[in-house]
Design an enzyme around this catalytic site. Structure first.
Site, mmCIF file in Angstrom:
data_model
loop_
_atom_site.group_PDB
_atom_site.id
_atom_site.type_symbol
_atom_site.label_atom_id
_atom_site.label_comp_id
_atom_site.label_asym_id
_atom_site.label_seq_id
_atom_site.Cartn_x
_atom_site.Cartn_y
_atom_site.Cartn_z
ATOM 1 N N LYS A 1 0.565 -1.183 -0.029
ATOM 2 C CA LYS A 1 0.017 0.159 -0.035
ATOM 3 C C LYS A 1 0.597 0.666 0.128
ATOM 4 O O LYS A 1 0.462 1.744 -1.069
ATOM 5 C CB LYS A 1 -1.083 -0.102 1.559
ATOM 6 C CG LYS A 1 -1.600 1.368 1.614
ATOM 7 C CD LYS A 1 -2.845 1.328 2.222
ATOM 8 C CE LYS A 1 -3.569 2.312 2.895
ATOM 9 N NZ LYS A 1 -4.246 2.717 3.762
ATOM 10 N N HIS A 61 -10.977 -31.904 -34.034
ATOM 11 C CA HIS A 61 -11.763 -30.309 -33.751
ATOM 12 C C HIS A 61 -13.580 -31.186 -32.573
ATOM 13 O O HIS A 61 -14.664 -31.074 -32.798
ATOM 14 C CB HIS A 61 -12.718 -30.793 -35.530
ATOM 15 C CG HIS A 61 -12.419 -30.365 -36.621
ATOM 16 N ND1 HIS A 61 -10.986 -29.153 -36.245
ATOM 17 C CD2 HIS A 61 -11.700 -30.811 -37.680
ATOM 18 C CE1 HIS A 61 -10.420 -28.893 -37.521
ATOM 19 N NE2 HIS A 61 -10.726 -30.251 -38.256
#
Length: 515
Positions: A140, A276
Site C-alpha cells: 500500500k 475438432h
C-alpha cells in the site's frame, strides 16, 4: 537516477531462507540497517551480519510460538508512514519510530503443507498472519517502501541497490506482485477451509480460483487471436509434461483435454481419437495397442491429424501403429521407453505425459459476464449401471451384446449433442455428433459406420423425441439401443422398436454435452 529512492533501513523476516545470507551481506555491504525476527535474525547473526532483533526494537517479546512477533505499532508505523507526508514523519518521530525503505517477507508455506497431506491442526499453524499484514502494508505504501515477497526477486533487489534504489515504477510493480501473492494465499486457505466443512454449512454462493499464465501461445483458435494457457484449479493436462514435438497450440490443448477426458471415462484399456473437439474413434481392448487399432478403424479418414489419448501406458506395439498415421498430439499417463523411441522419430508429434488421471469434480464454463459452474458429468449416476437399466422391448441379450451397450453408453458421453454412437466389439463404428436434430445424427452415424452398422448397438445421449431417429438405426441393422427415455412420445418409440424386433433399454440418465 533522480527518481530512485535509496534503501537505508530494511525489515527482513523470511520462512524460505534460500539465499538469505547473500541477501544479508548485500544489504550490510550497502550500509543498510537490518531489523529481523526469530530464526531469520539468528541465521544472519550466526554469519556475522549485524542485525537488530524486532523484539529488542519493539520491547515486546515473541510469544505463543511466534504467532505474535511483528504485530506491533512500531513495526507497522515504520512500514506505513508516507515519507512524503510531513504529518506522518512527525507522528513517527514523536514516538521515536524510524521508517523502513525495504521490506523483505516470504510467507509460511501453506499450499505446500496442504499438498503434503498434513492434518488440520498443522495446516492451521501454517496460516501466516504477520507476513501478509506487513506485505500488504508495504505494498500500500509503495510510494515510500520497496517490498520483496519472493526469493526470485532477489537479483532484481541486488541490481537496484547497486543502481541507488528502486524507481517509482519498480516499486509499483513490486506492490502489484504482493497483492497477487496475498490474494492467491488467502484464496488457497479459503478454498481449503471450505472443503473441510459439511455441505449443509458450506457457502455455495462463492467460488474463487487463481490462474497463472503457464505459457503464451502462438495464437488462439485463429491466427488473428492472441492466446495463452494458464495454470489453476484441479490438476489436468496443463500439468502434463511435453517431451517431444512442436509447441502446443490452442486447438491442440482443447482437443487433448477432450481426448483425455474421453479415455478416462473407461475402466478398461481405452484409446480416444479426437478431431475438432469430437471423437472420431473410441475403443476398449484387451491391451492398449488393440484399443488403438479398434479406435482408428472407426474413422481412419478423420483420424488423420487427430489427437490421441490412452488411459494406459503406451506400448511399443501401439506406438508402432500410431507412428504410421499423422497425429498431432498423443497424451498418456506413461510410455514404454521403446514406445518413446518410435514416436520421437516423428518430428511433429507432440508427446504429453499426464500423471493426473482424476477427473475434476467441477466444470467451469465462461459466459459473457461470468461463468457457469456444474458438477462434472461423470459416468457415475445410478442410470449408468446396466443393472439399473429398464428393458422396454426385445428379447434378453447375450453378455457380449450387453457389454457393447455399456461401452456405447459410456462412450457417447464424449460426443457433442445431439449424439448417436454405434458400437460393436468394444469399439465405436459410427458416430453422429453435433447436429441440431437427432434424426440427422442417426443418419450420420449410420453413414459413417457403413457396412459395419449391421449387428451393431446404438447409444443416444438423450431420449428420442420421435420414433424417426430410432427407425433409421433399426432399418440399418442396429440390433439394440440404449437411451435415457422420458419423452412424451416414449410409447411411440417403444412401438417402433417392438415392430423392428430390436432390444431397447431406458437408463433414466442422460449425458448431454453442448460445449
Amino acid at each position: 537516477m533522480a527518481n530512485r529512492k535509496p534503501i537505508r533501513r530494511a525489515l527482513v523476516s523470511v520462512y524460505d531462507k534460500v539465499r538469505l545470507l547473500e541477501l544479508g551481506k548485500v544489504l550490510h555491504d550497502a550500509g543498510v540497517e537490518i531489523l529481523s525476527t526469530g530464526s531469520t535474525a539468528k541465521t544472519l547473526q550466526d554469519a556475522g551480519i549485524p542485525v537488530i532483533e524486532v523484539s529488542t526494537y519493539t520491547g515486546f517479546p515473541e510469544i505463543m510460538g511466534g504467532r505474535v512477533k511483528t504485530l506491533h505499532p512500531k513495526i507497522h508505523s515504520g512500514i506505513l508512514a508516507d515519507q512524503n507526508n510531513p504529518e506522518h514523519l512527525k507522528a513517527i518521530a514523536d514516538l521515536d519510530i524510524e521508517p523502513f525503505d525495504l521490506v523483505v517477507i516470504n510467507l509460511y508455506p501453506f499450499a505446500a503443507t496442504l499438498a503434503s497431506g498434513a492434518d488440520f491442526a498443522e495446516c492451521i499453524e501454517q496460516i501466516d498472519i504477520g507476513g501478509p499484514s506487513m506485505l500488504r502494508g508495504a505494498a500500500k505504501n509503495h510510494g515510500s517502501v520497496a517490498v520483496i515477497c519472493n526469493t526470485s526477486q532477489y537479483d532484481q533487489l541486488f541490481a537496484s541497490i547497486k543502481a541507488g534504489g528502486f524507481s517509482d515504477d519498480e516499486r509499483k510493480l513490486l506492490a502489484l506482485e504482493v497483492f497477487r501473492t496475498t490474494a492467491e494465499y488467502d484464496l488457497t486457505i479459503a478454498s481449503w477451509l471450505g472443503s473441510t466443512v459439511s455441505d449443509e454449512i458450506q457457502d455455495l454462493d462463492w467460488l474463487g480460483l487463481i490462474f497463472k499464465r503457464e505459457n503464451s501461445l502462438r495464437y488462439g483458435e485463429n491466427p488473428h487471436q492472441q492466446a495463452a494457457i494458464y495454470r489453476g484449479g484441479p490438476s489436468g493436462i496443463v500439468n502434463a509434461v511435453q517431451s517431444h514435438g512442436k509447441e502446443m497450440s490452442f486447438n491442440n490443448y482443447t482437443d487433448a483435454d477432450t481426448a483425455w477426458r474421453a479415455a478416462l471415462d473407461h475402466v478398461e484399456p481405452c484409446v480416444a481419437i479426437i478431431k475438432h473437439a469430437n471423437p472420431c474413434g473410441i475403443a476398449v481392448g484387451k491391451d492398449i495397442a488393440q484399443a488403438y487399432a479398434k479406435a482408428h478403424l472407426c474413422d481412419p479418414v478423420s483420424a488423420f491429424g487427430g489427437v490421441v489419448a490412452a488411459n494406459r501406458t503406451v506400448t511399443a506395439a501401439m506406438a508402432q501403429s500410431l507412428s504410421e498415421v499423422f497425429t498431432e498430439v498423443i497424451i498418456a499417463p506413461e510410455y514404454e521407453s521403446a514406445a518413446l523411441e518410435i514416436l520421437m522419430k516423428k518430428p511433429s508429434i507432440r508427446i504429453l505425459t499426464c500423471a493426473h488421471t482424476r477427473i475434476s469434480p467441477l466444470e467451469i464454463r465462461p459466459v459473457s459476464g461470468g461463468v457457469l459452474v456444474q458438477e462434472t458429468d461423470l459416468i457415475a449416476a445410478d442410470g449408468d449401471d446396466p443393472k439399473n437399466w429398464k428393458q422396454v422391448t426385445g428379447a434378453p441379450l447375450s453378455p457380449d451384446v450387453m457389454r457393447d451397450l455399456e461401452f456405447a453408453w459410456r462412450a457417447v458421453r464424449a460426443v457433442k449433442s445431439n449424439a448417436i454412437l454405434l458400437a460393436k466389439d468394444g469399439a465405436a463404428v459410427g458416430i453422429g455428433m453435433g447436429q441440431v436434430n437427432r434424426v440427422d445424427s442417426a443418419k450420420l452415424a449410420v453413414d459413417r459406420a457403413g457396412a459395419r452398422v449391421a449387428g451393431s448397438v446404438g447409444a443416444s445421449d438423450a431420449f428420442f423425441p420421435f420414433a424417426d431417429g430410432l427407425e433409421i438405426l433399426s432399418a440399418a441393422g442396429v440390433i439394440a439401443i440404449v437411451q435415457p427415455g422420458g419423452s412424451v412420445r416414449d410409447e411411440e418409440v417403444i412401438a417402433a422398436a417392438t415392430k423392428a424386433g430390436i432390444a431397447m433399454f431406458f437408463t433414466s440418465t442422460r449425458h448431454f454435452s453442448h460445449a
